[in-house]
Enzyme design. Structure first.
Site, PDB file in Angstrom:
ATOM      1  N   TYR A   1      11.151   9.139   1.480  1.00  0.00           N
ATOM      2  CA  TYR A   1      11.197   8.097   0.453  1.00  0.00           C
ATOM      3  C   TYR A   1      11.879   8.542  -0.845  1.00  0.00           C
ATOM      4  CZ  TYR A   1       7.797   5.929   3.590  1.00  0.00           C
ATOM      5  OH  TYR A   1       7.178   5.389   4.692  1.00  0.00           O
TER       6      TYR A   1
ATOM      7  N   PRO B   1       0.795  -1.228   0.000  1.00  0.00           N
ATOM      8  CA  PRO B   1       0.000   0.000   0.000  1.00  0.00           C
ATOM      9  C   PRO B   1       0.830   1.282   0.000  1.00  0.00           C
ATOM     10  CG  PRO B   1      -0.119  -1.118   2.124  1.00  0.00           C
ATOM     11  CD  PRO B   1       0.523  -2.073   1.169  1.00  0.00           C
ATOM     12  N   ASN B   2       0.334   2.228  -0.766  1.00  0.00           N
ATOM     13  CA  ASN B   2       0.849   3.597  -0.848  1.00  0.00           C
ATOM     14  C   ASN B   2       2.152   3.723  -1.634  1.00  0.00           C
ATOM     15  OD1 ASN B   2      -1.300   4.718   0.750  1.00  0.00           O
ATOM     16  ND2 ASN B   2      -0.354   3.709   2.506  1.00  0.00           N
TER      17      ASN B   2
ATOM     18  N   ASN C   1       8.227  -5.229  -0.742  1.00  0.00           N
ATOM     19  CA  ASN C   1       8.058  -4.101   0.178  1.00  0.00           C
ATOM     20  C   ASN C   1       6.577  -4.069   0.557  1.00  0.00           C
ATOM     21  OD1 ASN C   1       7.800  -1.749   1.576  1.00  0.00           O
ATOM     22  ND2 ASN C   1       8.997  -0.508   0.151  1.00  0.00           N
TER      23      ASN C   1
ATOM     24  N   GLU D   1      12.643  -9.144   2.041  1.00  0.00           N
ATOM     25  CA  GLU D   1      11.861  -7.986   2.497  1.00  0.00           C
ATOM     26  C   GLU D   1      12.688  -6.726   2.249  1.00  0.00           C
ATOM     27  OE1 GLU D   1      10.928  -8.357   6.657  1.00  0.00           O
ATOM     28  OE2 GLU D   1      10.196  -6.288   6.800  1.00  0.00           O
TER      29      GLU D   1
ATOM     30  N   ARG E   1       5.022  11.167  -2.267  1.00  0.00           N
ATOM     31  CA  ARG E   1       4.701  10.929  -0.856  1.00  0.00           C
ATOM     32  C   ARG E   1       5.958  11.105   0.001  1.00  0.00           C
ATOM     33  NH1 ARG E   1       4.522   4.811   1.326  1.00  0.00           N
ATOM     34  NH2 ARG E   1       3.854   5.172   3.449  1.00  0.00           N
TER      35      ARG E   1
ATOM     36  N   ARG F   1      12.755   5.197  12.792  1.00  0.00           N
ATOM     37  CA  ARG F   1      11.487   5.920  12.725  1.00  0.00           C
ATOM     38  C   ARG F   1      10.594   5.572  13.921  1.00  0.00           C
ATOM     39  NH1 ARG F   1       9.138   5.297   6.898  1.00  0.00           N
ATOM     40  NH2 ARG F   1       7.833   7.003   7.675  1.00  0.00           N
TER      41      ARG F   1
ATOM     42  N   ALA G   1       3.014  -0.531   4.958  1.00  0.00           N
ATOM     43  CA  ALA G   1       2.538  -0.573   6.348  1.00  0.00           C
ATOM     44  C   ALA G   1       2.041  -1.955   6.769  1.00  0.00           C
ATOM     45  CB  ALA G   1       1.444   0.470   6.547  1.00  0.00           C
TER      46      ALA G   1
ATOM     47  N   HIS H   1      12.748  -2.376   2.509  1.00  0.00           N
ATOM     48  CA  HIS H   1      12.186  -1.087   2.922  1.00  0.00           C
ATOM     49  C   HIS H   1      13.092   0.038   2.459  1.00  0.00           C
ATOM     50  CE1 HIS H   1       9.144  -3.070   5.256  1.00  0.00           C
ATOM     51  NE2 HIS H   1      10.089  -3.862   5.737  1.00  0.00           N
TER      52      HIS H   1
HETATM   53  C1  DQA Z   1       8.189   1.323   4.028  1.00  0.00           C
HETATM   54  C2  DQA Z   1       8.209   1.562   5.552  1.00  0.00           C
HETATM   55  C3  DQA Z   1       6.826   1.338   6.151  1.00  0.00           C
HETATM   56  O1  DQA Z   1       6.875   1.581   7.549  1.00  0.00           O
HETATM   57  C4  DQA Z   1       5.829   2.286   5.521  1.00  0.00           C
HETATM   58  O2  DQA Z   1       4.534   2.046   6.033  1.00  0.00           O
HETATM   59  C5  DQA Z   1       5.839   2.255   4.042  1.00  0.00           C
HETATM   60  C6  DQA Z   1       7.131   2.170   3.347  1.00  0.00           C
HETATM   61  C7  DQA Z   1       9.553   1.660   3.388  1.00  0.00           C
HETATM   62  O3  DQA Z   1       9.741   1.257   2.243  1.00  0.00           O
HETATM   63  O4  DQA Z   1      10.394   2.324   4.001  1.00  0.00           O
HETATM   64  O5  DQA Z   1       4.808   2.361   3.395  1.00  0.00           O
HETATM   65  O6  DQA Z   1       7.928  -0.055   3.789  1.00  0.00           O
END
Ligand code: DQA
Length: 155
Positions: free
Chosen positions: A23, A10-11, A79, A103, A18, A112, A82, A105
């Site tokens: 990011y 998501p997102n 990735n 995984e 964003r 954070r 959240a 990020h």
């Molecule tokens: C994320 C870190 C997560 O905590 C966050 O909710 C994201 C992006 C990252 O790529 O740093 O959406 O996965």
């Protein structure tokens, strides 16, 4: 040619606009191009997917788990956004489908908020790449390809 799945939760479709201070300003389309190049260097194709919906991500984990078992795919760079911090269902899907997952990020989640420090995905991941910005996707593809080669050499 076998593939590597690059899966975004998501997102991550908002990448580039964003929170660029966290990011960066690279878009998801730019990341896709980087991943296709990286996969190509390992003789792989990249299959690139993004969804804001947990069930869709689970369905893809199942699909690609089966394809990994058939030798068509080496695994996934994932990735989960959240959902990393909330999803027992994604944990169970990866474990159940036996999909090799790295995984990834973009940000260093450990620097954070405390709610980002726990991952439901890490215990079922083959490896983890955290905090290298979007180049982490390339590092994760390199790592997954290395693990795959290692597995083939020892079998
Ligand atoms: C994320 C870190 C997560 O905590 C966050 O909710 C994201 C992006 C990252 O790529 O740093 O959406 O996965």
């Amino acid at each position: 040619m076998p593939s590597v799945l690059v899966l975004n939760g998501p997102n991550l479709n908002l990448l580039g606009t964003r929170k660029p201070e966290v990011y960066g300003s690279t878009t998801l389309a730019d990341v896709e191009a980087m991943c296709r190049d990286a996969a190509g260097r390992h003789g792989l194709t990249a299959e690139f997917r993004q969804s804001n919906h947990e069930g869709q991500l689970i369905d893809w984990v199942h699909e690609f788990g089966a394809r990994a078992k058939a030798g068509e795919c080496i695994g996934a760079v994932f990735n989960p956004g959240a959902y990393t911090h909330t999803s027992v269902a994604l944990h169970d899907a990866i474990e159940g489908a036996e999909l090799p997952v790295v995984e990834c990020h973009i940000s260093n989640v450990h620097k954070r908020e405390a709610f980002r420090h726990h991952s439901f995905i890490s215990p079922v991941a083959r490896g983890i790449v955290v905090g290298f910005g979007v180049r982490g996707y390339v590092l994760a593809i390199d790592g997954l390809a290395a693990l795959h080669e290692e597995g083939r050499a020892s079998s």
